[in-house]
Design a protein around this motif. Structure first.
Motif, mmCIF file in Angstrom:
data_model
loop_
_atom_site.group_PDB
_atom_site.id
_atom_site.type_symbol
_atom_site.label_atom_id
_atom_site.label_comp_id
_atom_site.label_asym_id
_atom_site.label_seq_id
_atom_site.Cartn_x
_atom_site.Cartn_y
_atom_site.Cartn_z
ATOM 1 N N UNK A 290 82.504 39.093 -47.789
ATOM 2 C CA UNK A 290 82.382 39.518 -46.442
ATOM 3 C C UNK A 290 83.567 39.389 -45.619
ATOM 4 N N UNK A 291 84.508 38.481 -45.931
ATOM 5 C CA UNK A 291 85.529 38.539 -45.127
ATOM 6 C C UNK A 291 86.418 39.633 -45.350
ATOM 7 N N UNK A 298 84.776 41.183 -38.133
ATOM 8 C CA UNK A 298 84.077 40.066 -38.579
ATOM 9 C C UNK A 298 83.008 39.659 -37.341
ATOM 10 N N UNK A 299 83.738 39.362 -36.168
ATOM 11 C CA UNK A 299 83.029 38.958 -35.038
ATOM 12 C C UNK A 299 82.070 40.035 -34.058
ATOM 13 N N UNK A 318 83.520 30.031 -43.040
ATOM 14 C CA UNK A 318 84.407 31.338 -43.215
ATOM 15 C C UNK A 318 84.163 32.240 -41.823
ATOM 16 N N UNK A 319 82.907 32.335 -41.359
ATOM 17 C CA UNK A 319 82.782 32.745 -40.167
ATOM 18 C C UNK A 319 82.718 32.211 -38.937
ATOM 19 N N UNK A 320 82.234 30.835 -38.696
ATOM 20 C CA UNK A 320 82.371 30.007 -37.501
ATOM 21 C C UNK A 320 83.751 29.505 -37.502
ATOM 22 N N UNK A 321 83.985 28.650 -38.138
ATOM 23 C CA UNK A 321 84.941 27.732 -38.075
ATOM 24 C C UNK A 321 86.566 28.495 -38.308
ATOM 25 N N UNK A 328 75.706 30.559 -32.802
ATOM 26 C CA UNK A 328 74.214 31.175 -32.504
ATOM 27 C C UNK A 328 74.160 32.637 -33.112
ATOM 28 N N UNK A 329 75.383 32.909 -33.971
ATOM 29 C CA UNK A 329 75.184 34.490 -34.117
ATOM 30 C C UNK A 329 75.065 34.381 -36.000
#
Length: 336
Positions: A290-291, A298-299, A318-321, A328-329
């Protein structure tokens, strides 16, 4: 006549009935009361609460969703608590409940479709209806008394069909019943729908679906849910599927239909075993794929995920931190 007990949520004035033998959590959801929860089976701890008045029976005293500190403070799990009297509880509520209230009904096994060496789709026809949102799950209860949560791989429908993609778990009691001990025409108890990681049609963003193992079923449902929208031709969807090796991967035929309705459907695969044959799949874990694939974009997306806890936890990090995505997404239900 079924005995019912009244449950009061402290500080809200909300009361709801709970039938004898039902859990506090499920009774609330059946009554249309939104509560915080994820797995519905005692593993995640999201439905922790404090019992202020009354008495409850605990289904699984050693549930992993409670820490030692929780137990010292007298906290309990709503998904494991059966009220045996009227009760008052301190339990986190949510502003909006899921669109469908769960019900119990009988369901007959009609078809089994083998997908990989250890994964199959089981098709049940229920006695009442198949009303659920894309990405939700149901609790399947077997004659032996075993109950497990499985995500639906199809969309809600008027044919009363509930489809589940299940991966055989070595030594698993429930999957052994499904794969080896349940004949066509036999019935189980189906209780659902549950889950808060369902597709949000009004979000407005393009979406990314990330599946590990049998999490493919839930993510296929979300893709189909996006493709069923009136504005599907304006939407782009990325579907990432991960497995240990190429033989663990399966792309449902229904994705071809979804691709025709969507502006674009990009399917990506990842295999984690280092000696897997190079057939175009990302070599590594699916969250790494994904990354690597989305990079600076990504965002820009809303994410849905289903798979083992190690996968969903790694994806969240990986996505949030690390990636800066708003929490919330990212939508997923945590299972053990």
């Amino acid at each position: 006549m079924t005995t019912e007990h009244q449950v009061l949520l402290r500080g809200t004035g909300v009361r709801f009935p709970c039938a004898e033998g039902d859990t506090l959590l499920r009774a609330a959801l059946r009554a249309g009361v939104g509560l915080s929860y994820e797995c519905n089976s005692g593993a995640c701890g999201s439905c922790r609460y404090e019992l202020l008045e009354g008495e409850v029976r605990t289904r699984w005293a050693e549930a992993s969703g409670l820490s030692a500190r929780d137990r010292r403070k007298g906290r309990r799990l709503a998904c494991q608590s059966e009220p045996v009297s009227d009760c008052a509880v301190d339990l986190a509520s949510v502003p909006e409940p899921a669109p469908h209230r769960p019900i119990r009904q009988r369901a007959e096994l009609r078809e089994v479709h083998r997908l990989t060496h250890d994964m199959a789709e089981f098709v049940f026809t229920a006695e009442k209806h198949a009303a659920f949102s894309a990405g939700q799950y149901a609790m399947l209860g077997f004659p032996s008394g075993i109950e497990r949560a499985y995500s639906m791989s199809n969309l809600g429908n008027c044919q009363r069909e509930w489809k589940f993609v299940v991966k055989r778990s070595p030594g698993g009691k429930a999957t052994s019943i499904l794969f080896d001990g349940l004949d066509l025409g036999e019935t189980i108890e189906l209780d659902g729908p549950y889950g808060q990681a369902y597709y949000r049609a009004g979000d407005g963003r393009d979406i990314v679906c990330v599946a590990g193992g049998s999490g493919l079923g839930a993510m296929a449902s979300v893709v189909l849910g996006a493709a069923a929208q009136a504005d599907a031709g304006e939407r782009t969807v990325h579907l990432f599927c991960g497995g240990r090796a190429e033989r663990d991967l399966h792309i449902p035929e229904a994705m071809a239909m979804a691709q025709r309705r969507l502006r674009a459907l990009h399917v990506h695969t990842a295999v984690s075993e280092p000696d897997s044959a190079d057939s175009g799949s990302h070599q590594g874990f699916v969250h790494e794929a994904v990354v690597a694939k989305l990079g600076d974009t990504l965002t820009d997306f809303t994410y849905y995920a289903a798979g083992p806890p190690a996968m969903t936890d790694a994806l969240a990090r990986a996505l949030v931190l690390d990636g800066g995505l708003a929490a919330d997404r990212l939508h997923f239900d945590r299972f053990s």
